[in-house]
Design a protein around this motif. Structure first.
Motif, short mmCIF file in Angstrom:
data_model
loop_
_atom_site.label_atom_id
_atom_site.label_comp_id
_atom_site.label_asym_id
_atom_site.label_seq_id
_atom_site.Cartn_x
_atom_site.Cartn_y
_atom_site.Cartn_z
N HIS A 150 -1.34 -5.15 9.72
CA HIS A 150 -0.12 -4.37 9.54
C HIS A 150 1.10 -5.27 9.65
O HIS A 150 1.13 -6.22 10.43
CB HIS A 150 -0.07 -3.27 10.60
CG HIS A 150 0.97 -2.22 10.41
ND1 HIS A 150 2.31 -2.45 10.60
CD2 HIS A 150 0.86 -0.92 10.04
CE1 HIS A 150 2.98 -1.32 10.37
NE2 HIS A 150 2.12 -0.39 10.02
N ALA A 173 -7.11 -6.48 7.25
CA ALA A 173 -5.78 -6.07 6.79
C ALA A 173 -4.88 -5.95 8.01
O ALA A 173 -5.09 -5.08 8.87
CB ALA A 173 -5.85 -4.74 6.04
N TRP A 179 -7.37 2.70 2.27
CA TRP A 179 -7.13 1.80 1.14
C TRP A 179 -8.22 0.74 1.05
O TRP A 179 -8.68 0.40 -0.05
CB TRP A 179 -5.76 1.15 1.29
CG TRP A 179 -5.40 0.20 0.20
CD1 TRP A 179 -4.86 0.49 -1.02
CD2 TRP A 179 -5.60 -1.23 0.22
NE1 TRP A 179 -4.69 -0.65 -1.75
CE2 TRP A 179 -5.13 -1.72 -1.02
CE3 TRP A 179 -6.10 -2.11 1.16
CZ2 TRP A 179 -5.16 -3.08 -1.34
CZ3 TRP A 179 -6.14 -3.47 0.85
CH2 TRP A 179 -5.67 -3.93 -0.38
N GLN A 201 3.90 0.32 2.44
CA GLN A 201 3.90 -0.61 3.57
C GLN A 201 3.19 -1.88 3.14
O GLN A 201 2.34 -1.87 2.25
CB GLN A 201 3.22 0.01 4.79
CG GLN A 201 1.77 0.41 4.57
CD GLN A 201 1.14 0.97 5.83
OE1 GLN A 201 1.02 0.28 6.84
NE2 GLN A 201 0.75 2.22 5.78
N THR A 202 3.57 -2.96 3.79
CA THR A 202 2.98 -4.26 3.48
C THR A 202 1.90 -4.60 4.48
O THR A 202 2.06 -4.40 5.68
CB THR A 202 4.05 -5.35 3.50
OG1 THR A 202 5.09 -5.03 2.57
CG2 THR A 202 3.46 -6.70 3.13
N VAL A 203 0.78 -5.10 3.98
CA VAL A 203 -0.26 -5.63 4.86
C VAL A 203 -0.57 -7.05 4.41
O VAL A 203 -0.42 -7.40 3.24
CB VAL A 203 -1.54 -4.78 4.84
CG1 VAL A 203 -1.27 -3.37 5.30
CG2 VAL A 203 -2.20 -4.79 3.47
N ILE A 253 -4.26 2.41 5.85
CA ILE A 253 -4.77 1.08 5.52
C ILE A 253 -6.30 1.11 5.43
O ILE A 253 -6.90 0.55 4.51
CB ILE A 253 -4.32 0.04 6.56
CG1 ILE A 253 -2.80 -0.13 6.51
CG2 ILE A 253 -5.01 -1.31 6.33
CD1 ILE A 253 -2.23 -0.94 7.66
N VAL A 312 -8.83 -3.31 10.58
CA VAL A 312 -7.39 -3.08 10.53
C VAL A 312 -6.80 -3.66 11.82
O VAL A 312 -7.29 -3.36 12.92
CB VAL A 312 -7.06 -1.58 10.42
CG1 VAL A 312 -5.54 -1.36 10.48
CG2 VAL A 312 -7.64 -0.99 9.15
N LEU A 337 -3.53 -9.45 3.83
CA LEU A 337 -4.96 -9.26 3.59
C LEU A 337 -5.69 -10.60 3.67
O LEU A 337 -5.26 -11.59 3.06
CB LEU A 337 -5.17 -8.64 2.22
CG LEU A 337 -6.60 -8.32 1.80
CD1 LEU A 337 -7.18 -7.22 2.68
CD2 LEU A 337 -6.64 -7.91 0.33
N ILE A 388 0.86 -1.18 0.00
CA ILE A 388 0.00 0.00 0.00
C ILE A 388 0.89 1.23 0.00
O ILE A 388 1.78 1.37 0.84
CB ILE A 388 -0.92 0.01 1.23
CG1 ILE A 388 -1.87 -1.18 1.19
CG2 ILE A 388 -1.71 1.31 1.29
CD1 ILE A 388 -2.75 -1.28 2.42
N GLU A 425 -0.47 5.09 9.88
CA GLU A 425 -0.42 3.96 8.93
C GLU A 425 -1.71 3.15 9.00
O GLU A 425 -2.19 2.66 7.97
CB GLU A 425 0.81 3.10 9.23
CG GLU A 425 2.10 3.79 8.83
CD GLU A 425 3.35 3.06 9.30
OE1 GLU A 425 3.22 2.02 9.99
OE2 GLU A 425 4.46 3.54 9.00
N ALA A 426 -2.27 3.01 10.19
CA ALA A 426 -3.56 2.32 10.32
C ALA A 426 -4.64 3.06 9.54
O ALA A 426 -5.50 2.44 8.89
CB ALA A 426 -3.95 2.22 11.79
#
Length: 255
Positions: A60, A58, A82, A13-15, A79, A31, A17, A6, A75-76
């Motif tokens: 973190h 999602a 997104w 950053q990677t999440v 997410i 989240v 999913l 994302i 960042e949350a």
């Protein structure tokens, strides 16, 4: 389950999913913020259980001790945006959960940045330069569940000590906040693998780890089902075992 990159103002950053089996647009979403330096796979069971109930989840990625509370909260929020903009999650039904520092910053994200309709903080710790207990949590307008580990304070000082543990959050929380105390539990027993190498500094609990984990998971899922899907009231669920209090306007009541 899949890893997704994302893009945000501070970079990508990677999440991880997790999609419901019967995925539809306008689904409710969660989240999830891990504890400091805890890998996402320690919360895999939570994400899968939420996805089985129809939530987009999602999680973190792992983050370092250099990550600040406000950075994690922002960042949350990225997410969550997104999930709404890309996957068309329902913006009115976005929840946020977290463990330890992630629990603290789940509350911070809901208070300071908004956009979250319910919050679950699993054994949150208010340590650090920014306090959520003093001056933040009282302004929370979303329903909040605090899941606390009763004996975490007996472990190393980085494992939710008494002066910054879940009890301090409850003391300042708004009316209607639910506190679930897991008797005899320590700070990591709600994880998927609490006895993994390196977690020994927090392992002081006398309760059965499987029961602690399953109760925390059931409470987390139940709270979000109640508030984001109109399900049964959390405190009526037989699988949620522990001491429950509900914050009142001027005093506490025990149920």
């Amino acid at each position: 389950m899949s890893d997704v990159e994302i893009d945000g103002p501070g970079g990508s950053q990677t999440v991880t999913l997790y999609r419901p089996h019967a995925f539809q647009r306008h689904a409710p979403a969660i989240v999830f913020l891990p504890g400091l330096m805890a890998p996402v796979d320690q919360y895999d069971s939570y994400a899968r259980a939420l996805a089985a109930e129809g939530f987009l989840v999602a999680a973190h990625e792992w983050y370092s001790p250099l990550t600040s509370d406000i950075e994690l909260a922002r960042e949350a929020h990225i997410i969550a945006d997104w999930l709404v903009d890309t996957l068309r999650a329902d913006p009115a039904r976005i929840g946020i959960a977290g463990h330890s520092m992630g629990g603290k910053d789940a509350i911070l994200a809901a208070v300071a940045l908004g956009g979250f309709s319910s919050v679950v903080a699993i054994d949150p710790d208010d340590a650090g330069e920014l306090s959520v207990v003093h001056g933040q949590i009282a302004a929370l307008r979303a329903p909040l569940l605090l899941i606390g580990a009763e004996v975490a304070w007996k472990a190393a000082s980085i494992c939710a000590p008494m002066e910054t543990n879940y009890l301090r959050f409850f003391e300042h929380a708004p009316a209607g906040t639910v506190e679930l105390t897991l008797r005899g539990a320590d700070h990591v027993q709600m994880l998927d693998e609490p006895d993994r190498f390196g977690y020994g500094i927090c392992r002081v609990g006398t309760a059965d780890s499987r029961q602690v984990h399953d109760t925390a998971l059931s409470a987390t899922v139940g709270f979000f089902v109640q508030h984001l899907k109109g399900g049964p009231v959390l405190t009526t669920l037989p699988e949620v075992r522990g001491v429950i209090r509900v914050a009142q306007a001027q005093r506490f009541s025990r149920s």
